[in-house]
Design a protein around this motif. Structure first.
Motif, mmCIF file in Angstrom:
data_model
loop_
_atom_site.group_PDB
_atom_site.id
_atom_site.type_symbol
_atom_site.label_atom_id
_atom_site.label_comp_id
_atom_site.label_asym_id
_atom_site.label_seq_id
_atom_site.Cartn_x
_atom_site.Cartn_y
_atom_site.Cartn_z
ATOM 1 N N GLN A 34 0.844 -1.185 0.000
ATOM 2 C CA GLN A 34 0.000 0.000 0.000
ATOM 3 C C GLN A 34 0.880 1.237 0.000
ATOM 4 O OE1 GLN A 34 -3.579 -0.125 0.187
ATOM 5 N NE2 GLN A 34 -3.210 -2.260 -0.253
ATOM 6 N N SER A 35 0.511 2.235 -0.768
ATOM 7 C CA SER A 35 1.225 3.492 -0.723
ATOM 8 C C SER A 35 0.806 4.213 0.551
ATOM 9 C CB SER A 35 0.918 4.333 -1.957
ATOM 10 O OG SER A 35 -0.471 4.581 -2.032
ATOM 11 N N ALA A 36 1.693 5.042 1.068
ATOM 12 C CA ALA A 36 1.407 5.757 2.305
ATOM 13 C C ALA A 36 0.262 6.736 2.090
ATOM 14 C CB ALA A 36 2.648 6.488 2.786
ATOM 15 N N PRO A 37 -0.760 6.693 2.935
ATOM 16 C CA PRO A 37 -1.862 7.646 2.828
ATOM 17 C C PRO A 37 -1.365 9.036 3.202
ATOM 18 C CG PRO A 37 -2.090 6.313 4.801
ATOM 19 C CD PRO A 37 -0.910 5.779 4.050
ATOM 20 N N THR A 38 -2.072 10.041 2.771
ATOM 21 C CA THR A 38 -1.644 11.405 3.066
ATOM 22 C C THR A 38 -2.593 12.154 3.989
ATOM 23 O OG1 THR A 38 -2.736 12.208 1.073
ATOM 24 C CG2 THR A 38 -0.395 11.628 0.888
ATOM 25 N N HIS A 39 -3.837 11.628 4.161
ATOM 26 C CA HIS A 39 -4.809 12.386 4.942
ATOM 27 C C HIS A 39 -5.958 11.491 5.398
ATOM 28 C CE1 HIS A 39 -7.416 15.713 6.100
ATOM 29 N NE2 HIS A 39 -8.381 15.143 5.412
ATOM 30 N N VAL A 40 -6.457 11.735 6.605
ATOM 31 C CA VAL A 40 -7.711 11.152 7.077
ATOM 32 C C VAL A 40 -8.531 12.291 7.680
ATOM 33 C CG1 VAL A 40 -6.866 8.815 7.524
ATOM 34 C CG2 VAL A 40 -6.746 10.513 9.331
ATOM 35 N N ASP A 41 -9.855 12.178 7.574
ATOM 36 C CA ASP A 41 -10.728 13.178 8.179
ATOM 37 C C ASP A 41 -10.922 12.827 9.645
ATOM 38 O OD1 ASP A 41 -11.165 14.692 5.866
ATOM 39 O OD2 ASP A 41 -12.703 13.303 5.181
ATOM 40 N N ALA A 42 -10.597 13.770 10.519
ATOM 41 C CA ALA A 42 -10.727 13.551 11.959
ATOM 42 C C ALA A 42 -11.234 14.832 12.614
ATOM 43 C CB ALA A 42 -9.381 13.160 12.561
ATOM 44 N N PRO A 43 -12.018 14.694 13.679
ATOM 45 C CA PRO A 43 -12.458 15.882 14.420
ATOM 46 C C PRO A 43 -11.246 16.662 14.946
ATOM 47 C CG PRO A 43 -13.603 13.919 15.188
ATOM 48 C CD PRO A 43 -12.516 13.459 14.266
ATOM 49 N N ALA A 44 -11.393 17.949 15.088
ATOM 50 C CA ALA A 44 -10.302 18.802 15.568
ATOM 51 C C ALA A 44 -9.762 18.326 16.916
ATOM 52 C CB ALA A 44 -10.774 20.250 15.662
ATOM 53 N N ALA A 45 -10.635 17.813 17.772
ATOM 54 C CA ALA A 45 -10.205 17.348 19.097
ATOM 55 C C ALA A 45 -9.240 16.168 19.015
ATOM 56 C CB ALA A 45 -11.424 16.952 19.929
ATOM 57 N N LEU A 46 -9.259 15.456 17.887
ATOM 58 C CA LEU A 46 -8.415 14.269 17.736
ATOM 59 C C LEU A 46 -7.217 14.517 16.825
ATOM 60 C CD1 LEU A 46 -11.188 11.540 17.420
ATOM 61 C CD2 LEU A 46 -10.064 12.408 19.478
#
Length: 183
Positions: A34-46
């Protein structure tokens, strides 16, 4: 009896994951690179602190095991298998269990962590930011600093009362994102 039930639940989940990994590997179908992911959606608190980079993202499916303690359900342990987010065959590449700990079934590396921030969600287990407390090996979990548990579904303790030493496994799914120091 309580220990025997917990061991049976954990052993069953781990055996299923290991068997799937062994079958796919012996059939010549090891987990795809797998190629390295660049982003995940996460709440600001996390949000993961600056100075860390996302290195891997896994889908997880398993159970949150609860045990009856003083008439109320208390979390005993998770038991889940993880697969690469983009692997449509969902071949297991890691196991998640009490600690919490994640162990790669591909290279033996491991990471232990502790909850740093919990972000409650209605109707499901909370999303989490976890800080690594120890790592082992040189593989996928080497040098992990932070883990995010995101996109949670299910896993909530039963709302009913319990008695004695009852235990129950509640199915859940989540996305786990792993980070290492940026270099």
């Amino acid at each position: 009896m309580k220990l025997a039930k917990r061991l049976a639940l954990t052993t069953t989940a781990l055996a299923v994951a290991t068997a799937g990994t062994l079958l796919s590997t012996t059939a010549g179908n090891a987990a795809p690179a797998q190629s390295a992911p660049t982003h995940v959606d996460a709440p600001a608190a996390l949000k993961v602190p600056d100075g860390n980079r996302l290195t891997s993202v896994f889908d997880a499916k398993g159970v949150q095991t609860y045990t009856c303690t003083d008439g109320a359900w208390k979390l005993l342990e998770p038991a889940a298998t993880l697969s690469y987010k983009r692997d449509r065959a969902h071949r297991p590449v890691a196991l998640h269990s009490r600690g919490p700990v994640w162990v790669s079934t591909v290279d033996g590396s491991a990471v232990n962590a502790a909850v740093a921030v919990a972000s409650p969600k209605t109707g499901t287990i909370p999303e989490l930011l976890l800080k690594a407390t120890a790592t082992r090996g040189t593989g996928v979990f080497a040098d992990v600093t932070y883990i995010q548990r995101l996109d949670t579904a299910g896993g909530v303790a039963p709302a009913t009362a319990c008695t004695g030493t009852d235990q129950v496994g509640v199915p859940y799914s989540a996305t786990y994102a792993f980070y290492r120091p940026a270099k």
